[in-house]
Design a protein around this motif. Structure first.
Motif, PDB file in Angstrom:
ATOM      1  N   LEU A  20      23.307  33.877  52.358  1.00 53.56           N
ATOM      2  CA  LEU A  20      24.750  34.060  52.222  1.00 53.56           C
ATOM      3  C   LEU A  20      25.019  34.441  50.772  1.00 53.56           C
ATOM      4  O   LEU A  20      24.663  33.708  49.855  1.00 53.56           O
ATOM      5  CB  LEU A  20      25.466  32.762  52.592  1.00 53.56           C
ATOM      6  N   LEU A  21      25.625  35.623  50.569  1.00 48.48           N
ATOM      7  CA  LEU A  21      25.786  36.174  49.228  1.00 48.48           C
ATOM      8  C   LEU A  21      27.215  36.650  49.012  1.00 48.48           C
ATOM      9  O   LEU A  21      27.964  36.844  49.968  1.00 48.48           O
ATOM     10  CB  LEU A  21      24.866  37.396  49.011  1.00 48.48           C
ATOM     11  N   LYS A  22      27.545  36.901  47.740  1.00 46.05           N
ATOM     12  CA  LYS A  22      28.820  37.523  47.402  1.00 46.05           C
ATOM     13  C   LYS A  22      28.572  38.650  46.400  1.00 46.05           C
ATOM     14  O   LYS A  22      27.836  38.474  45.422  1.00 46.05           O
ATOM     15  CB  LYS A  22      29.785  36.523  46.785  1.00 46.05           C
ATOM     16  N   PHE A  23      29.172  39.814  46.660  1.00 41.36           N
ATOM     17  CA  PHE A  23      29.149  40.931  45.725  1.00 41.36           C
ATOM     18  C   PHE A  23      30.582  41.342  45.414  1.00 41.36           C
ATOM     19  O   PHE A  23      31.389  41.494  46.328  1.00 41.36           O
ATOM     20  CB  PHE A  23      28.446  42.156  46.335  1.00 41.36           C
ATOM     21  N   THR A  24      30.890  41.527  44.131  1.00 47.97           N
ATOM     22  CA  THR A  24      32.094  42.265  43.787  1.00 47.97           C
ATOM     23  C   THR A  24      31.709  43.743  43.732  1.00 47.97           C
ATOM     24  O   THR A  24      30.510  44.078  43.713  1.00 47.97           O
ATOM     25  CB  THR A  24      32.642  41.844  42.415  1.00 47.97           C
ATOM     26  N   PRO A  25      32.668  44.658  43.688  1.00 49.23           N
ATOM     27  CA  PRO A  25      32.297  46.076  43.540  1.00 49.23           C
ATOM     28  C   PRO A  25      31.448  46.334  42.287  1.00 49.23           C
ATOM     29  O   PRO A  25      30.532  47.170  42.326  1.00 49.23           O
ATOM     30  CB  PRO A  25      33.654  46.778  43.471  1.00 49.23           C
ATOM     31  N   THR A  26      31.718  45.606  41.212  1.00 49.81           N
ATOM     32  CA  THR A  26      30.902  45.762  40.002  1.00 49.81           C
ATOM     33  C   THR A  26      29.477  45.277  40.250  1.00 49.81           C
ATOM     34  O   THR A  26      28.508  45.916  39.816  1.00 49.81           O
ATOM     35  CB  THR A  26      31.532  44.982  38.833  1.00 49.81           C
ATOM     36  N   GLY A  27      29.349  44.157  40.947  1.00 50.28           N
ATOM     37  CA  GLY A  27      28.025  43.662  41.303  1.00 50.28           C
ATOM     38  C   GLY A  27      27.286  44.627  42.203  1.00 50.28           C
ATOM     39  O   GLY A  27      26.074  44.851  42.052  1.00 50.28           O
ATOM     40  N   TRP A  28      28.000  45.214  43.144  1.00 49.25           N
ATOM     41  CA  TRP A  28      27.374  46.177  44.046  1.00 49.25           C
ATOM     42  C   TRP A  28      26.927  47.423  43.275  1.00 49.25           C
ATOM     43  O   TRP A  28      25.878  47.997  43.572  1.00 49.25           O
ATOM     44  CB  TRP A  28      28.324  46.557  45.175  1.00 49.25           C
TER      45      TRP A  28
END
Length: 246
Positions: A172-180
């Motif tokens: 289970l992960l989280k990406f912001t657009p900057t992280g992506w």
């Protein structure tokens, strides 16, 4: 606004007959599909924009969700499935969930609240669950250590000692657009064939080598991953419906 993407392209061959006719996330725990438990937890965390990346037995998915496709699911791994949802990941914060796990809305909310561009959920008390799933917990567990600031330091390596493992990554992960954008920049350095072979923990490990800062968020409530039919039998014994709905 946070969206959620469930990666459900693979078959899950270790499940045997349970995935002969249906995707792995259609396996049932207390009468509900793993997919149903995931959607309930994500919606319980206030996430309404939900997507599934399909592959194996794609026609089985009929829920009114957004769908992405990995038509090469047999020739590729999890990162290729993740790339199928590039348009969402580039546009909004996204929770990304494996399709063979279950978890609570509180775990999703905690992960979504992380301020960093990359974050993953983990179980700091993993050994109790792994000891019931495996005769030797180290046969399946991988390294997971944090640095002095509480960020991820190592992940996904084989270990010879339980002391080397401070938790287990949940899928289970989280990406912001900057992280992506960091992910896309890293993957640009690899061939298409190399990207096809990448699993998620390898991607995270490569990211650490590229100086990514990956935050961690501890699990809240019960959770589990389903690699085999025996796992489902164990979770039926360990967790009640009430446990799964808190």
């Amino acid at each position: 606004m946070t969206r959620a993407i469930i990666l459900a392209a693979g078959r899950g061959s270790r499940m045997g007959e349970l995935t002969t006719l249906e995707p792995k996330c259609f396996a049932r725990l207390h009468g509900r599909r793993l997919l149903d438990w995931q959607l309930t937890a994500l919606r319980g965390a206030g996430i309404e924009q939900l997507a599934v990346v399909r592959g194996y037995r794609a026609e089985c998915f009929v829920e009114p969700l957004t769908y992405f496709e990995n038509p090469r699911w047999q020739q590729s791994n999890m990162v290729r499935t993740l790339l199928a949802a590039d348009s969402w990941l580039a546009a909004e914060d996204c929770i990304v969930s494996y399709s063979d796990i279950f978890y609570s809305a509180a775990t999703v909310s905690g992960l979504a609240a992380a301020k960093q561009d990359l974050a993953i959920a983990y179980d700091p008390h993993w050994h109790a669950l792994w000891s019931q799933r495996f005769d030797d917990p180290l046969a399946d567990a991988e390294s997971f250590r944090l640095d002095s600031a509480g960020y991820l330091a190592t992940i996904g390596e084989r270990c010879s000692n339980v002391a080397e493992i401070e938790g287990q990554y949940m899928g289970l992960l989280k990406f912001t657009p900057t992280g992506w954008a960091q992910v896309r920049e890293l993957l640009a350095g690899y061939s298409e064939a190399e990207v096809d072979r990448l699993d998620m923990t390898t991607l995270l490990r490569l990211g650490l080598q590229a100086d990514w800062q990956i935050a961690v968020s501890p699990v809240q409530g019960v959770w589990g991953e389903v690699d085999a039919a025996d796992d489902l039998a164990l979770y039926h014994r360990l967790f009640s419906v009430a446990d799964l709905t808190h």
